[in-house]
Motif scaffolding. Structure first.
Motif, PDB file in Angstrom:
ATOM      1  N   LEU A  35       0.815  -1.205   0.000  1.00 42.19           N
ATOM      2  CA  LEU A  35       0.000   0.000   0.000  1.00 42.19           C
ATOM      3  C   LEU A  35       0.855   1.265   0.000  1.00 42.19           C
ATOM      4  O   LEU A  35       0.404   2.342  -0.382  1.00 42.19           O
ATOM      5  N   SER A  36       2.115   1.135   0.407  1.00 42.86           N
ATOM      6  CA  SER A  36       2.984   2.314   0.441  1.00 42.86           C
ATOM      7  C   SER A  36       3.249   2.850  -0.966  1.00 42.86           C
ATOM      8  O   SER A  36       3.684   3.981  -1.124  1.00 42.86           O
ATOM      9  N   LYS A  37       2.964   2.054  -1.988  1.00 45.35           N
ATOM     10  CA  LYS A  37       3.180   2.498  -3.385  1.00 45.35           C
ATOM     11  C   LYS A  37       2.416   3.783  -3.670  1.00 45.35           C
ATOM     12  O   LYS A  37       2.878   4.643  -4.423  1.00 45.35           O
ATOM     13  N   THR A  86      -7.118  -3.925   7.665  1.00 44.24           N
ATOM     14  CA  THR A  86      -6.746  -2.524   7.405  1.00 44.24           C
ATOM     15  C   THR A  86      -7.991  -1.645   7.468  1.00 44.24           C
ATOM     16  O   THR A  86      -9.111  -2.114   7.249  1.00 44.24           O
ATOM     17  N   PHE A  87      -7.768  -0.373   7.763  1.00 44.37           N
ATOM     18  CA  PHE A  87      -8.886   0.588   7.743  1.00 44.37           C
ATOM     19  C   PHE A  87      -8.376   1.953   7.327  1.00 44.37           C
ATOM     20  O   PHE A  87      -7.157   2.202   7.307  1.00 44.37           O
ATOM     21  N   CYS A 138      -4.149   1.331  10.250  1.00 55.12           N
ATOM     22  CA  CYS A 138      -4.656   2.463   9.486  1.00 55.12           C
ATOM     23  C   CYS A 138      -3.751   2.697   8.270  1.00 55.12           C
ATOM     24  O   CYS A 138      -2.536   2.796   8.410  1.00 55.12           O
ATOM     25  N   VAL A 139      -4.358   2.773   7.075  1.00 54.98           N
ATOM     26  CA  VAL A 139      -3.530   2.920   5.873  1.00 54.98           C
ATOM     27  C   VAL A 139      -3.758   4.253   5.159  1.00 54.98           C
ATOM     28  O   VAL A 139      -3.090   4.544   4.166  1.00 54.98           O
ATOM     29  N   VAL A 167      -6.071   6.837  -2.243  1.00 53.96           N
ATOM     30  CA  VAL A 167      -6.539   6.054  -1.085  1.00 53.96           C
ATOM     31  C   VAL A 167      -6.345   4.573  -1.403  1.00 53.96           C
ATOM     32  O   VAL A 167      -6.903   4.063  -2.371  1.00 53.96           O
ATOM     33  N   PRO A 168      -5.524   3.879  -0.613  1.00 53.47           N
ATOM     34  CA  PRO A 168      -5.233   2.474  -0.944  1.00 53.47           C
ATOM     35  C   PRO A 168      -6.402   1.541  -0.616  1.00 53.47           C
ATOM     36  O   PRO A 168      -7.346   1.944   0.085  1.00 53.47           O
TER      37      PRO A 168
END
Ligand code: SAM
Length: 182
Positions: free
Chosen positions: A37-39, A85-86, A107-108, A141-142
């Motif tokens: 998700l950091s992408k 994840t949220f 939390c992402v 937003v991932p």
């Protein structure tokens, strides 16, 4: 291992001004570095790092990877082995985030436009929220398992003027829907 408290001090997070978007990308990248998700945040985070690397006294060629994994010495760190994840929209100072972390959530993505709430949030979690949801590129937003959104209820509350969708704040729900259908 670099401590978050040292990083924020060296980079002057304490004095972040109204435009904290770069810091939002940077801290979201660091927080999610161990997952794909950091992408979403990587390019802008690296741009920011390149601008500020000289303040960190890193040896050799400065590289954002040198910061990882960070020691998150914050009051409410993410769970070590999260179960889901949220995302945390209209995040305030993080009243939803704490219990969701306590039950195993990671939390992402987070958004909150009030400067003072952003500062408190950063002190609580080590992550700087993205700002005004109406101005964000919602494609960043991932993917996430749970969507939390404590959006302003005044337009619908009997203790407000009850203008509903005629109050701009009442229309924020459309941004929540857009994210959930993306
Ligand atoms: C009901 S409060 C949520 C409080 C939060 N659950 C907490 O624990 O602190 C709504 C929040 O939405 C924020 N907000 C309102 N409009 C916004 C916008 N367009 N973009 C981002 N945040 C917004 C407000 O600053 C406020 O903190």
């Amino acid at each position: 291992m670099v401590k978050y408290s040292e990083l924020r001090e060296k980079l002057g997070f304490e004095n972040m001004n109204g435009s904290a978007e770069n810091l939002a990308y940077f801290t979201h990248f660091l927080y999610n570095h161990e997952n794909e998700l950091s992408k979403s945040y990587e390019i802008r985070a690296k741009e920011y790092f390149d601008e500020v690397a000289d303040k960190l006294n890193l040896v050799e060629e400065p590289n954002i990877q040198q910061l990882l994994p960070l020691n998150w010495d914050v009051p409410f760190p993410a769970p070590q082995n999260p179960d889901f994840t949220f995302i945390d929209l209209f995040a305030g100072i993080g009243g939803f985030r704490i219990p969701f972390q306590e039950i195993g959530g990671k939390c992402v993505f987070t958004s909150e436009f009030n400067y003072h709430a952003q500062r408190a949030y950063e002190l609580n979690f080590g992550e700087i929220p993205f700002g005004d949801i109406t101005k964000l590129d919602l494609n960043i937003v991932p993917d996430h398992g749970v969507l939390c959104a404590g959006f302003p209820c005044q337009p619908f509350s009997i203790s407000g003027k009850m203008k509903g969708f005629e109050d701009t704040r009442g229309t924020l729900i459309y941004y929540v829907l857009q994210i959930s259908f993306n």
